[in-house]
Design an enzyme around this catalytic site. Structure first.
Site, PDB file in Angstrom:
ATOM      1  CB  SER A 199       1.811  13.472  -5.444  1.00 38.08           C
ATOM      2  OG  SER A 199       2.804  13.226  -6.418  1.00 38.08           O
ATOM      3  CG  ASP A 232       6.154   6.695  -3.539  1.00 40.75           C
ATOM      4  OD1 ASP A 232       6.914   7.367  -4.276  1.00 40.75           O
ATOM      5  OD2 ASP A 232       5.011   7.086  -3.214  1.00 40.75           O
ATOM      6  CG  HIS A 249       6.013  10.711  -4.441  1.00 37.13           C
ATOM      7  ND1 HIS A 249       5.124   9.685  -4.614  1.00 37.13           N
ATOM      8  CD2 HIS A 249       5.519  11.757  -5.140  1.00 37.13           C
ATOM      9  CE1 HIS A 249       4.128  10.083  -5.384  1.00 37.13           C
ATOM     10  NE2 HIS A 249       4.339  11.341  -5.733  1.00 37.13           N
TER      11      HIS A 249
END
Ligand SMILES: *[C@@H]1O[C@H](CO)[C@@H](O)[C@H](O)[C@H]1NC(C)=O
Ligand SMILES: *[C@@H]1O[C@H](CO)[C@@H](O)[C@H](O)[C@H]1NC(C)=O
Length: 298
Positions: A37, A258, A261
């Protein structure tokens, strides 16, 4: 894969830049991205997965101010590398727009939630699992400049602080895992280069790069390196970042967007070191040196 696990596994980053040195296409340089991600720029929009970043407030600071599937408020690491290359971002390989001329830019194969172990690679890498020589295969396909990133401080992300931290200290177990993984990665890459007889692979010391700003926030213009900008609960580290979450007003002073990340600001610091860092950060050479060597060769 369940929602709670997916982003956690997403923290091992592997990023590869490859330039196919075809004599006929002298100026051609294509950029391919593999990983999780941290470098996914929208593949998961096309997959049945709970690891998604395709709804606001993701993308709040993206040029279009829309959620694109990038796990950040704005640009992510490959986007910023593409900026340095003077190229458009490589499209997600699952995007219907990836055809014709766009293919010459490269492609992004990263997918949030993937991992290197059997039970964390369920989305679409399973068919390659049996291949024990993925790096050699990349070389055979023409990759001549490959950046392999070590894992960052997994135990220091807001999600882990929320679960394990009494007073802001990083989760010890995960940091032990990080400290086992990274030196072995460096050894493996050294072995690969020796076998190829050339410095094709470069390791990025993501841990060191992250610690620089986590341990010295003011120097880097951050006021907050423990609480996520978007989230809820302790450190904003519980659950997902959604339209119902707290969102900080100024994303530029937060290191974490978040629970897992980095913000675009932090991504810019990371890529800055990929480009210009000395051998403590990029070994054996940094990206700007790599690109300069490539220009001489072409
Ligand atoms: C992963 O799966 C392969 C194929 O099923 C198996 O041979 C291998 O032992 C597994 N590795 C681990 C670490 O479980
Ligand atoms: C990395 O990049 C800069 C240029 O930005 C260069 O001056 C430096 O010497 C490079 N290499 C190393 C090994 O530090």
């Amino acid at each position: 894969m369940d929602a709670a696990r997916a982003p956690l596994l997403a923290s091992v980053l592997c990023l590869l830049a490859a330039a196919a040195a075809l004599p006929a296409a002298s100026a051609a340089r294509a950029f391919f991205v593999f990983g999780d991600s941290l470098v996914d720029n929208g593949n998961n929009n096309y997959l049945l997965t709970t690891a998604r970043a395709d709804a606001p407030p993701y993308g709040i600071d993206f040029p279009t101010h829309r959620a694109t599937g990038r796990f950040s408020n704005g640009l992510n690491i490959p986007d910023i590398i593409s900026e340095h290359l003077g190229a458009e971002p490589a499209l997600p390989y699952l995007s219907p727009e990836l055809r014709g001329e766009k293919l010459l830019v490269g492609a992004n194969f990263a997918s949030a939630g993937v991992g290197i172990l059997n039970d964390t690679g369920i989305q679409f890498v399973r068919e390659h699992r049996q291949d024990r020589r993925p790096a050699a295969r990349l070389y055979e396909l023409g990759a001549r400049q490959v950046v392999v990133t070590g894992t960052g401080p997994l135990g220091c992300v807001p999600a882990e602080l929320a679960l394990h931290s009494q007073s802001g200290e990083c989760a010890a177990d995960l940091m032990r895992a990080v400290n086992l993984f990274n030196p072995q990665l460096v050894d493996m890459v050294r072995g690969l280069n020796r076998a190829l007889g050339a410095d094709v692979f470069v390791t990025a010391n993501t841990l060191r790069i992250n610690f620089d700003y986590l341990n010295n926030p003011q120097k880097y213009g951050f006021t907050n390196v423990q609480v996520a900008c978007c989230g809820q609960g302790p450190y904003n580290g519980i659950g997902l970042c959604t339209a119902a979450s707290n969102v900080c007003a100024n994303r530029d002073v937060f290191a974490f967007w978040d629970a897992f990340h980095p913000t675009e600001r932090a991504n810019r610091i990371i890529v800055g070191q990929f480009m210009h860092g000395d051998t403590d950060y990029m070994h054996p050479v940094n990206l700007s040196t790599m690109l300069a060597m490539d220009r001489e060769r072409l």
